[in-house]
Motif scaffolding. Structure first.
Motif, short mmCIF file in Angstrom:
data_model
loop_
_atom_site.label_atom_id
_atom_site.label_comp_id
_atom_site.label_asym_id
_atom_site.label_seq_id
_atom_site.Cartn_x
_atom_site.Cartn_y
_atom_site.Cartn_z
N GLN A 230 0.83 -1.21 0.00
CA GLN A 230 0.00 0.00 0.00
C GLN A 230 0.86 1.26 0.00
O GLN A 230 0.50 2.27 -0.62
N ALA A 231 1.99 1.21 0.67
CA ALA A 231 2.89 2.37 0.68
C ALA A 231 3.49 2.59 -0.70
O ALA A 231 3.60 3.73 -1.16
N ARG A 232 3.86 1.52 -1.38
CA ARG A 232 4.41 1.66 -2.73
C ARG A 232 3.35 2.19 -3.70
O ARG A 232 3.67 2.97 -4.61
N ILE A 233 2.11 1.79 -3.50
CA ILE A 233 1.03 2.31 -4.34
C ILE A 233 0.90 3.83 -4.14
O ILE A 233 0.67 4.59 -5.09
N ALA A 234 1.06 4.28 -2.89
CA ALA A 234 0.99 5.72 -2.60
C ALA A 234 2.08 6.47 -3.37
O ALA A 234 1.81 7.54 -3.94
N ILE B 147 3.74 7.96 7.36
CA ILE B 147 3.43 9.34 7.02
C ILE B 147 4.20 9.80 5.78
O ILE B 147 3.70 10.61 4.98
N PHE B 148 5.39 9.26 5.57
CA PHE B 148 6.19 9.66 4.41
C PHE B 148 5.53 9.20 3.11
O PHE B 148 5.62 9.89 2.09
N ALA B 149 4.86 8.04 3.14
CA ALA B 149 4.16 7.56 1.95
C ALA B 149 3.00 8.49 1.60
O ALA B 149 2.74 8.76 0.42
N ILE B 150 2.29 8.98 2.61
CA ILE B 150 1.19 9.91 2.37
C ILE B 150 1.73 11.23 1.80
O ILE B 150 1.14 11.82 0.89
N LEU C 222 12.43 0.11 0.52
CA LEU C 222 13.86 -0.20 0.51
C LEU C 222 14.29 -0.96 1.76
O LEU C 222 15.37 -1.56 1.77
N LEU C 223 13.47 -0.94 2.81
CA LEU C 223 13.78 -1.60 4.07
C LEU C 223 12.54 -2.34 4.57
O LEU C 223 11.41 -1.98 4.21
N PRO C 224 12.74 -3.37 5.41
CA PRO C 224 11.57 -4.05 6.00
C PRO C 224 10.78 -3.10 6.89
O PRO C 224 11.32 -2.10 7.40
N VAL C 225 9.52 -3.40 7.09
CA VAL C 225 8.66 -2.58 7.95
C VAL C 225 9.20 -2.59 9.38
O VAL C 225 9.48 -3.66 9.95
N THR C 226 9.39 -1.40 9.95
CA THR C 226 9.98 -1.28 11.28
C THR C 226 9.07 -0.62 12.30
O THR C 226 9.13 -0.91 13.48
N GLY C 227 8.26 0.34 11.89
CA GLY C 227 7.41 1.06 12.83
C GLY C 227 8.06 2.29 13.43
O GLY C 227 7.54 2.86 14.40
N LEU C 228 9.21 2.73 12.89
CA LEU C 228 9.85 3.94 13.41
C LEU C 228 9.13 5.18 12.88
O LEU C 228 8.88 5.30 11.69
N PRO C 229 8.80 6.13 13.76
CA PRO C 229 8.16 7.37 13.30
C PRO C 229 9.18 8.30 12.65
O PRO C 229 10.38 8.19 12.90
N MET C 230 8.70 9.20 11.81
CA MET C 230 9.58 10.22 11.22
C MET C 230 9.66 11.40 12.19
O MET C 230 8.63 11.99 12.54
#
Length: 389
Positions: free
Chosen positions: A250-254, A282-285, A347-355
């Motif tokens: 879904q992020a790549r689609i964004a 949030i970066f994907a949005i 580019l990286l696995p899902v981590t859950g770190l906020p920006m």
């Protein structure tokens, strides 16, 4: 209250100037984050409060104000004074982390949060600030014998090891960033290359062990690589694009929908499909609404922060402690931003770190404000030392 604000204003005006580029980067990131969070919070607000997006916007604005206030106040406190209490601060953070583990043992699942007086916070955010502060103190104190394993490196390794293990049991990505920040600090402090290699190897082994111990972590790695590697995971779920790989897809689609210039502010479609668009993605949005140009501009802000933190504040710091702290805190903030962006674009696995300063968050936002405040204070002390010469 007016007297307090007047005293703070007077104190602020009497201080040497801080690095204006870091200040503006933080303000721009925070402003960008308010707009992006307000845009991406719609679906979440619909589920939680009947569509009351203003409620969550006010919460986010409150946390942004608290973070900026923390940055403002800490920028006026000599970082050497903070360093004096760094060991107490780290011990307190370790106590909170241990408390979280005890509470998690009696709960249905692991816990990351503590609640005090109705306010919930993550001790790991306190721990990452306290660890960098105390490691900076240790590296400064041991400069005369910095190459010694037993007298210099071992004490650093013990404190880092205890903190990273306690954090990593529930939050592997945060512990990994902490290890990387300490490695950069050790390099700047002239620690032996072999000892730095030992720290990196131990961190890698710990990471592998924690991945093997938790099936959900292993599943994320497998989904990123695209193959089933571990017996503890469900191969069908891992490889299912509606399963473990759903968020990344879904992020790549964004990103694809955003194109070069984006679909426009507030017009994101993927915010209704990403589970946490206001925080973890949030970066994907932002990439969807403002396009590649907007995403690159945001990354450019973190690059500017990295440049100022390393090549201005750390390089020109008035003492080794300032240089080590500037290096560590700059690394923490910048890595969080770059890793978040890397996750969002696949580019990286899902981590859950906020920006930092952009994502919807509480204690992480305030922790980032404190780190930025220390950076600004180091730059103030540099300017003060120049004025006295």
């Amino acid at each position: 209250m007016k007297k307090i604000f007047r005293a703070l204003a007077t104190r602020f005006q009497s201080l040497p100037p801080a690095d204006k580029y870091v200040t503006w980067v933080v303000l721009v990131l925070a402003a960008f984050g308010v707009v992006a969070v307000y845009s991406s919070i719609t679906f979440f607000a619909e589920m939680r409060s009947g569509g009351n997006t203003e409620l969550f916007l006010v919460r986010h604005l409150t946390r942004v104000v608290l973070a900026l206030s923390a940055m403002f106040v800490v920028s006026m406190i000599d970082y050497r004074i903070l360093a004096r209490y760094s060991r107490i601060g780290l011990l307190g953070a370790l106590g909170l982390l241990f408390t979280v583990k005890v509470m998690g043992a009696f709960a249905e699942g692991p816990a990351r949060w503590l609640t005090l007086g109705g306010f919930g916070f993550q001790p790991s955010d306190i721990a990452r600030v306290a660890l960098v502060l105390y490691v900076g103190v240790l590296l400064t104190q041991k400069q005369e014998y910095i190459k010694s394993f037993s007298r210099s490196f071992l004490p650093v390794l013990v404190w880092v090891g205890i903190t990273v293990v306690l954090v990593g049991l529930e939050d592997l990505s945060t512990s990994a960033v902490m290890v990387m920040a300490v490695i950069v600090m050790c390099f700047i402090a002239r620690v032996s290359t072999m000892q730095i290699g030992v720290l990196a190897m131990l961190g890698l082994l710990l990471g592998v062990g924690l991945i093997l111990a938790e099936p959900h972590r292993a599943a994320r790695v497998e989904s990123f690589i695209g193959t089933n590697m571990f017996a503890s995971t469900d191969a069908e779920y891992v490889l299912d694009r509606q399963g473990e790989g759903y968020q990344a897809d879904q992020a790549r689609i964004a990103f694809a929908m955003g194109g070069l210039t984006g679909v426009g502010p507030g017009k994101s479609v993927q915010r209704d499909f990403l589970p946490t668009p206001y925080n973890d993605f949030i970066f994907a949005i932002i990439a969807e609404e403002y396009g590649l140009l907007g995403a690159l501009a945001l990354l450019g802000a973190f690059c500017l922060l990295l440049f100022r933190g390393f090549l201005r504040i750390a390089r020109d710091a008035p003492d080794p402690l300032g240089a080590f702290l500037a290096t560590g805190f700059t690394t923490l903030i910048a890595l969080y931003g770059f890793i978040h962006a890397g996750v969002s674009c696949g580019l990286l696995p899902v981590t859950g770190l906020p920006m930092p300063f952009v994502s919807y968050g509480g204690t992480s936002m305030i922790a980032n404000g404190i780190m930025a405040g220390i950076l600004l204070n180091i730059s103030r002390q540099t300017n003060a030392s120049k004025e006295n010469t």
